[in-house]
Design an enzyme around this catalytic site. Structure first.
Site, PDB file in Angstrom:
ATOM      1  N   THR A 175       0.824  -1.211   0.000  1.00 53.75           N
ATOM      2  CA  THR A 175       0.000   0.000   0.000  1.00 53.75           C
ATOM      3  C   THR A 175       0.861   1.265   0.000  1.00 53.75           C
ATOM      4  O   THR A 175       1.984   1.259   0.517  1.00 53.75           O
ATOM      5  CB  THR A 175      -0.895  -0.008   1.255  1.00 53.75           C
ATOM      6  OG1 THR A 175      -1.483   1.276   1.432  1.00 53.75           O
ATOM      7  CG2 THR A 175      -0.110  -0.322   2.522  1.00 53.75           C
ATOM      8  N   ASP A 176       0.287   2.349  -0.505  1.00 51.36           N
ATOM      9  CA  ASP A 176       0.991   3.644  -0.450  1.00 51.36           C
ATOM     10  C   ASP A 176       1.105   4.160   0.986  1.00 51.36           C
ATOM     11  O   ASP A 176       1.903   5.062   1.266  1.00 51.36           O
ATOM     12  CB  ASP A 176       0.294   4.687  -1.338  1.00 51.36           C
ATOM     13  CG  ASP A 176      -1.169   4.928  -1.001  1.00 51.36           C
ATOM     14  OD1 ASP A 176      -1.700   4.281  -0.072  1.00 51.36           O
ATOM     15  OD2 ASP A 176      -1.794   5.783  -1.667  1.00 51.36           O
ATOM     16  N   GLU A 177       0.307   3.569   1.899  1.00 53.41           N
ATOM     17  CA  GLU A 177       0.305   4.078   3.280  1.00 53.41           C
ATOM     18  C   GLU A 177       1.629   3.841   4.007  1.00 53.41           C
ATOM     19  O   GLU A 177       1.853   4.408   5.075  1.00 53.41           O
ATOM     20  CB  GLU A 177      -0.814   3.420   4.084  1.00 53.41           C
ATOM     21  CG  GLU A 177      -2.168   3.763   3.545  1.00 53.41           C
ATOM     22  CD  GLU A 177      -3.283   3.407   4.511  1.00 53.41           C
ATOM     23  OE1 GLU A 177      -3.008   3.075   5.672  1.00 53.41           O
ATOM     24  OE2 GLU A 177      -4.442   3.474   4.077  1.00 53.41           O
ATOM     25  N   TYR A 209      -1.968  -0.766  11.061  1.00 52.71           N
ATOM     26  CA  TYR A 209      -2.090  -1.419   9.742  1.00 52.71           C
ATOM     27  C   TYR A 209      -0.914  -1.053   8.844  1.00 52.71           C
ATOM     28  O   TYR A 209      -0.223  -1.932   8.309  1.00 52.71           O
ATOM     29  CB  TYR A 209      -3.411  -1.025   9.067  1.00 52.71           C
ATOM     30  CG  TYR A 209      -3.412  -1.281   7.576  1.00 52.71           C
ATOM     31  CD1 TYR A 209      -3.377  -2.581   7.079  1.00 52.71           C
ATOM     32  CD2 TYR A 209      -3.408  -0.223   6.654  1.00 52.71           C
ATOM     33  CE1 TYR A 209      -3.342  -2.829   5.706  1.00 52.71           C
ATOM     34  CE2 TYR A 209      -3.377  -0.464   5.280  1.00 52.71           C
ATOM     35  CZ  TYR A 209      -3.337  -1.758   4.813  1.00 52.71           C
ATOM     36  OH  TYR A 209      -3.291  -2.009   3.457  1.00 52.71           O
ATOM     37  N   SER A 210      -0.687   0.256   8.667  1.00 48.26           N
ATOM     38  CA  SER A 210       0.334   0.641   7.679  1.00 48.26           C
ATOM     39  C   SER A 210       1.740   0.266   8.148  1.00 48.26           C
ATOM     40  O   SER A 210       2.600  -0.066   7.332  1.00 48.26           O
ATOM     41  CB  SER A 210       0.235   2.123   7.322  1.00 48.26           C
ATOM     42  OG  SER A 210       0.267   2.935   8.459  1.00 48.26           O
ATOM     43  N   LYS A 250       2.200  -3.345   7.271  1.00 50.51           N
ATOM     44  CA  LYS A 250       2.481  -3.512   5.841  1.00 50.51           C
ATOM     45  C   LYS A 250       3.912  -3.052   5.535  1.00 50.51           C
ATOM     46  O   LYS A 250       4.622  -3.677   4.745  1.00 50.51           O
ATOM     47  CB  LYS A 250       1.491  -2.707   4.989  1.00 50.51           C
ATOM     48  CG  LYS A 250       0.069  -3.218   5.000  1.00 50.51           C
ATOM     49  CD  LYS A 250      -0.110  -4.588   4.384  1.00 50.51           C
ATOM     50  CE  LYS A 250       0.076  -4.625   2.879  1.00 50.51           C
ATOM     51  NZ  LYS A 250      -0.292  -5.957   2.302  1.00 50.51           N
ATOM     52  N   ASN A 301      -5.661   4.007  -2.921  1.00 48.08           N
ATOM     53  CA  ASN A 301      -6.996   3.513  -2.522  1.00 48.08           C
ATOM     54  C   ASN A 301      -7.788   2.941  -3.687  1.00 48.08           C
ATOM     55  O   ASN A 301      -8.039   3.647  -4.669  1.00 48.08           O
ATOM     56  CB  ASN A 301      -7.815   4.664  -1.930  1.00 48.08           C
ATOM     57  CG  ASN A 301      -7.395   5.001  -0.529  1.00 48.08           C
ATOM     58  OD1 ASN A 301      -6.273   5.430  -0.306  1.00 48.08           O
ATOM     59  ND2 ASN A 301      -8.283   4.792   0.424  1.00 48.08           N
ATOM     60  N   ARG A 341     -19.310   1.846   2.573  1.00 46.15           N
ATOM     61  CA  ARG A 341     -20.053   2.145   3.811  1.00 46.15           C
ATOM     62  C   ARG A 341     -21.096   3.225   3.543  1.00 46.15           C
ATOM     63  O   ARG A 341     -22.243   3.110   3.973  1.00 46.15           O
ATOM     64  CB  ARG A 341     -19.097   2.605   4.931  1.00 46.15           C
ATOM     65  CG  ARG A 341     -19.846   2.849   6.224  1.00 46.15           C
ATOM     66  CD  ARG A 341     -18.990   3.344   7.377  1.00 46.15           C
ATOM     67  NE  ARG A 341     -19.800   3.467   8.576  1.00 46.15           N
ATOM     68  CZ  ARG A 341     -19.544   4.286   9.588  1.00 46.15           C
ATOM     69  NH1 ARG A 341     -18.449   5.037   9.575  1.00 46.15           N
ATOM     70  NH2 ARG A 341     -20.355   4.354  10.622  1.00 46.15           N
ATOM     71  N   TYR A 389     -15.506  11.405   8.517  1.00 42.83           N
ATOM     72  CA  TYR A 389     -14.578  11.622   9.637  1.00 42.83           C
ATOM     73  C   TYR A 389     -14.020  13.048   9.599  1.00 42.83           C
ATOM     74  O   TYR A 389     -13.504  13.488   8.564  1.00 42.83           O
ATOM     75  CB  TYR A 389     -13.376  10.676   9.553  1.00 42.83           C
ATOM     76  CG  TYR A 389     -13.656   9.203   9.745  1.00 42.83           C
ATOM     77  CD1 TYR A 389     -14.907   8.725  10.119  1.00 42.83           C
ATOM     78  CD2 TYR A 389     -12.629   8.275   9.567  1.00 42.83           C
ATOM     79  CE1 TYR A 389     -15.129   7.369  10.293  1.00 42.83           C
ATOM     80  CE2 TYR A 389     -12.846   6.919   9.751  1.00 42.83           C
ATOM     81  CZ  TYR A 389     -14.103   6.474  10.105  1.00 42.83           C
ATOM     82  OH  TYR A 389     -14.315   5.127  10.263  1.00 42.83           O
ATOM     83  N   ASN A 411     -12.280  13.541   0.875  1.00 43.44           N
ATOM     84  CA  ASN A 411     -13.391  12.662   1.260  1.00 43.44           C
ATOM     85  C   ASN A 411     -14.746  13.349   1.116  1.00 43.44           C
ATOM     86  O   ASN A 411     -15.739  12.715   0.781  1.00 43.44           O
ATOM     87  CB  ASN A 411     -13.202  12.185   2.705  1.00 43.44           C
ATOM     88  CG  ASN A 411     -11.973  11.311   2.856  1.00 43.44           C
ATOM     89  OD1 ASN A 411     -11.499  10.728   1.879  1.00 43.44           O
ATOM     90  ND2 ASN A 411     -11.444  11.212   4.071  1.00 43.44           N
TER      91      ASN A 411
END
Ligand code: NAD
Ligand code: DAU
Length: 345
Positions: free
Chosen positions: A125-127, A161-162, A165, A190, A204, A218, A260
């Site tokens: 991932t890019d994260e 998470y990131s 990874k 994403n 969602r 958020y 977002n």
């Protein structure tokens, strides 16, 4: 024609892994696939429905199970590794499965690939690069302002998470250098499209509206994500697997930066709702501000190009899919929302 006739796709019953399985089945008739998937809450047999049984086999199991992994890898030509715990919000509630699957699971797979000399592609991932400042906070803000992630960007992950990874990427890099593992890594932005678990932002909100629940944004909604259709992710991974240079990292992105709030307003518009019909809720702790991918290396060295770049039409198609496939998500909706509600989100 590819030299990889028998491939293992870990996490092939999840959102992106199953898209890749469909992509390979449809485009590369000489390839047979073994999906290795634990079928966690995020894995779903239905994602593999309709695929030819003589070409796609599902093995339900854990990537951290060394005995099972060794047995499968010894019979394969390549492993494409998607399996992961993938949701940031879950990692903030309980990081432990992220450590187990994303780190120990990846370690188990690369050890087996090292032992049997099998080609490995690591989907990341890019994260791992942390975040970038918002353009609006930079002098002369606007289109074209602000850096993007490149394969040389520094690792600076923010969440459990990131960081799990990032750990797995570093293991793969070390196995290439120290043991000659035949591996490549891709870091993608994403993804969106059908079959994405309804805990994630876009599905969602779509399934909230379909369920009569107000969408939840958020914080300020200014955080930027670089959206790519999952079909484009699959074509890029196939290209890297078959044409990528061993030891290299490729960034996958389709120039799809949007904040977002903009994405949510587009969903509301496409679903015939007022642009204000949503709730602003508690922000995610450590919430990354902006992701943006520079995919020049992948485009120039391997000749990859995204096809599904019309975000509005991709989003419309995704909304239609969730509308027409309520049985795929409806049973889980209440549990997903009550978990968020406990967290004030
Ligand atoms: P997902 O959560 O939809 O699917 C993950 C799959 O892995 C599920 O089928 C699950 O059952 C399986 N799995 C989990 N733990 C396992 C284990 N221990 N053993 C075997 N299988 C296990 O995730 P996704 O969104 O499809 O992401 C797939 C991969 O792509 C992940 O590695 C993720 O980090 C990466 N990625 C995702 C995005 C994105 O936008 N979703 C972007 C870039 C990279
Ligand atoms: O960048 C790649 C990553 O993209 C992948 O590595 C992850 O596996 C994937 O889940 C995704 O991570 P994000 O955290 O960016 O995705 P998520 O869908 O959870 O959230 C997208 C943005 O929307 C983020 O800024 C948080 C925000 N958000 C999310 C939810 C669930 C909301 O505003 N409201 C919500 O209800």
């Amino acid at each position: 024609m590819t030299e990889y006739k028998n491939i293992i796709v870990t996490g092939g019953a999840g959102f992106i892994g199953s898209n890749f399985v469909h992509y390979v089945v449809n485009n590369h008739p000489e390839v047979n696939i073994t999906v290795l998937d634990k079928l966690t809450y995020a894995g779903n047999r239905a994602n593999l429905a309709g695929l030819p049984e003589d070409r796609v086999k599902l093995v339900v199991g854990d990537i951290a199970d060394a005995e099972l992994v060794n047995k499968l890898v010894s019979q394969a030509d390549a492993v494409v590794h998607y399996a992961a715990e993938s949701h940031n919000d879950n990692s903030l509630i309980d990081p432990s499965p992220f450590i187990e699957t994303n780190i120990i699971g990846t370690y188990t797979l690369i050890e087996a690939c090292r032992k049997y000399g099998v080609r490995f592609h690591h989907v990341s991932t890019d994260e791992v690069y942390g975040d970038l400042p918002l353009r609006e906070d930079l002098p002369g803000h606007g289109e074209g302002v602000g850096e993007k992630f490149t394969p040389e960007s520094r690792y600076k992950p923010s969440s459990p998470y990131s960081s799990s990874k990032a750990s797995s990427d570093l293991l793969v890099r070390a196995w290439v250098r120290s043991f000659g593992l035949k591996a490549t890594i891709s870091n993608c932005s994403n993804n969106y499209g059908p079959y994405q678990h309804i805990e994630k932002f876009i599905p969602r909100q779509i399934t909230n509206i379909l369920s009569g629940i107000r969408p939840k944004l958020y914080g300020s909604g200014k955080n930027v994500r670089d959206w790519i259709h999952t079909n484009d992710h699959s074509s890029a991974v196939w290209m890297i697997l078959t044409k990528g240079k061993i030891g290299e990292t490729y960034l996958i992105g389709a120039d799809g930066e949007k904040n977002n709030k903009e994405v949510l307003e587009l969903i509301l518009e496409l679903m015939g709702q007022s642009s204000e019909a949503y709730d602003q809720v508690k922000d995610r702790p450590g919430h990354d501000l902006r992701y943006a991918i520079d995919s020049t290396k992948l485009r120039e060295e391997l000749g990859w190009k995204p096809e599904f770049t019309d975000f509005k039409s991709g989003l419309k198609h995704t909304i239609d899919w969730y509308t027409e496939n309520r049985s795929w998500w409806e049973d889980e909706k209440q549990a997903v929302e009550s978990k968020y509600a406990q967290n004030g989100q």
